[in-house]
Design a protein around this motif. Sequence first.
Motif, PDB file in Angstrom:
ATOM      1  N   VAL A   1       0.850  -1.194   0.000  1.00 41.51           N
ATOM      2  CA  VAL A   1       0.000   0.000   0.000  1.00 41.51           C
ATOM      3  C   VAL A   1       0.885   1.243   0.000  1.00 41.51           C
ATOM      4  O   VAL A   1       1.710   1.425   0.904  1.00 41.51           O
ATOM      5  CB  VAL A   1      -0.952   0.031   1.222  1.00 41.51           C
ATOM      6  N   TRP A   2       0.721   2.050  -1.030  1.00 39.55           N
ATOM      7  CA  TRP A   2       1.497   3.290  -1.176  1.00 39.55           C
ATOM      8  C   TRP A   2       0.550   4.487  -1.128  1.00 39.55           C
ATOM      9  O   TRP A   2      -0.487   4.496  -1.796  1.00 39.55           O
ATOM     10  CB  TRP A   2       2.240   3.292  -2.517  1.00 39.55           C
ATOM     11  N   GLU A   3       0.929   5.505  -0.350  1.00 42.66           N
ATOM     12  CA  GLU A   3       0.106   6.712  -0.213  1.00 42.66           C
ATOM     13  C   GLU A   3       0.874   7.923  -0.747  1.00 42.66           C
ATOM     14  O   GLU A   3       1.972   8.220  -0.269  1.00 42.66           O
ATOM     15  CB  GLU A   3      -0.202   6.999   1.267  1.00 42.66           C
ATOM     16  N   MET A   4       0.268   8.617  -1.689  1.00 42.19           N
ATOM     17  CA  MET A   4       0.847   9.878  -2.170  1.00 42.19           C
ATOM     18  C   MET A   4      -0.031  11.001  -1.620  1.00 42.19           C
ATOM     19  O   MET A   4      -1.129  11.236  -2.108  1.00 42.19           O
ATOM     20  CB  MET A   4       0.862   9.884  -3.706  1.00 42.19           C
ATOM     21  N   ALA A   5       0.452  11.642  -0.553  1.00 40.59           N
ATOM     22  CA  ALA A   5      -0.390  12.573   0.219  1.00 40.59           C
ATOM     23  C   ALA A   5      -0.447  13.975  -0.375  1.00 40.59           C
ATOM     24  O   ALA A   5      -1.329  14.755  -0.020  1.00 40.59           O
ATOM     25  CB  ALA A   5       0.109  12.638   1.660  1.00 40.59           C
ATOM     26  N   GLN A   6       0.499  14.328  -1.252  1.00 40.77           N
ATOM     27  CA  GLN A   6       0.472  15.646  -1.902  1.00 40.77           C
ATOM     28  C   GLN A   6      -0.114  15.492  -3.307  1.00 40.77           C
ATOM     29  O   GLN A   6       0.019  14.437  -3.917  1.00 40.77           O
ATOM     30  CB  GLN A   6       1.879  16.248  -1.974  1.00 40.77           C
ATOM     31  N   PRO A   7      -0.733  16.563  -3.814  1.00 40.76           N
ATOM     32  CA  PRO A   7      -1.330  16.474  -5.151  1.00 40.76           C
ATOM     33  C   PRO A   7      -0.283  16.074  -6.197  1.00 40.76           C
ATOM     34  O   PRO A   7       0.879  16.494  -6.109  1.00 40.76           O
ATOM     35  CB  PRO A   7      -1.823  17.904  -5.420  1.00 40.76           C
TER      36      PRO A   7
END
Length: 460
Positions: free
Chosen positions: A211-217
């Motif tokens: 699971v990878w999260e890209m928190a910035q646009p």
Amino acid sequence: MRITTLLVGLALLLAACRPIPAPAVAMVGAPGVGDPIFPLLGNGGYDVQHYTLDLTVDVARNLLKGTATLRATATQPLAAFNLDLLGLEVSTISVDGAPAHFTRSGQELTITPGAPLATGAIFTTTVAYAGEPTPLADPDLAFIDQGWNHQDGAIYVVSEPGGAMTWYPVNNHPTDKATYTLRVTVDKPNVVAANGVLTEEIDLGEQRTYVWEMAQPMASYLTTLVIGDFVRVEEPGPDGVLIRHYFPPDEVETLTRIFANTDEMVAFYSDLIAPYPFAEYGVVMLPFPLGFALETQTLSVFGPEMAMEGVNAHELAHQWFGDTVTLAAWDQTWLNEGFATYLQRMWLEDKLGRGFMDGGMRQYYAGLKGFKVAAPGRVTEAELFSEAVYERGAWVLHALRLEIGDALFREFLRTYYARYKNDVVTTADFIATANEVSGQDLTEFLNAWLYDAEMPPIPE
Ligand code: TRP
Ligand code: ZN
């Protein structure tokens, strides 16, 4: 007679009271955002906030199966709207949990929700899809297979400019940035690298979910996914930024050495421009030649022939200029590439001195003039990643620096970045910011560097 008159009168009265239905076309989101080079990239009528891609990948057979869930806001009434998706088979689509009708034509996936969406409505679209992705081959950009690639038992995604739609349904234009969650399930022992932070690894026995999260646009062309045999190498970076690279197992020692000063580069650009915009940075090194490197957000994709300090500095600089401050239209790639090329040289200038920088730029100037390299400001599709954009683009910045001096140039970089962070920019925004910071009207001066076929003389 009187009855007829009465009925006609009544009919007229009713017609006058009934709201005039809007023409059907106004209720349908446009199939593109009007990009001058790629008119069908992106779509009108909504703005995506978040993508959740839940995918199972059969790496050996290059098969993908999963769901894409998009949370978006309608910016106009929508009886129907489009996503971009090329190839693959769509099985079902729902909008806010209710089945939606859909049709496909080329890269346009048109979705008709059960009921029209009102302006401002926040809605969730879920697309279930599967198939064997194929990269997008564009004869005008013959050097790249855009999007999802399968080679030697590995999978990698390099999408700039249009390839994101080869592996998920997307509003495929940089003007609609969004955050992402990527959950990818693969057979062991494959390793999955992607944008952002690896927040979870779920052991399923034969398989594992990453699971990878890209928190910035993030712009869609900057999404990546790399699957194969990789070793994760970590190193603490400046100001709490984690440096993490993915290297092929037998290259770990050499590559760790080549990329050892990445932390110093992060510190250099953070000091020059603004703090590094993300939690983590690193590169993923493919085990076979790619011919290029790509500044995919937080995790640049490299071919081994690109494992060099200058290229590392270039892709890292893109994390500020390109990824966080992004071109608004594809005919202005110089806003990405001119900046990354110039900032890559500023890193080397910091090590090797101003003479190295200025001497190098003057050598390029002579070459660009000799070869009559085209102007960078507005380019054709074939020139998107050409010398015009990289080298004449870098010269726009060097000329600006020579004209206004080092201190104001530095202030320009910081102001321009701060103003357009997480947003998109045009060349007009660039000129306006340069005018404002310098307190001069540089419009004519910059226009000459941007648009004149012949390069202007070097400022004294
Ligand atoms: N932006 C890349 C660079 O840093 C060049 C590039 C454009 C690219 N499209 C690509 C590289 C696709 C790899 C794949 O200069
Ligand atoms: Zn670049």
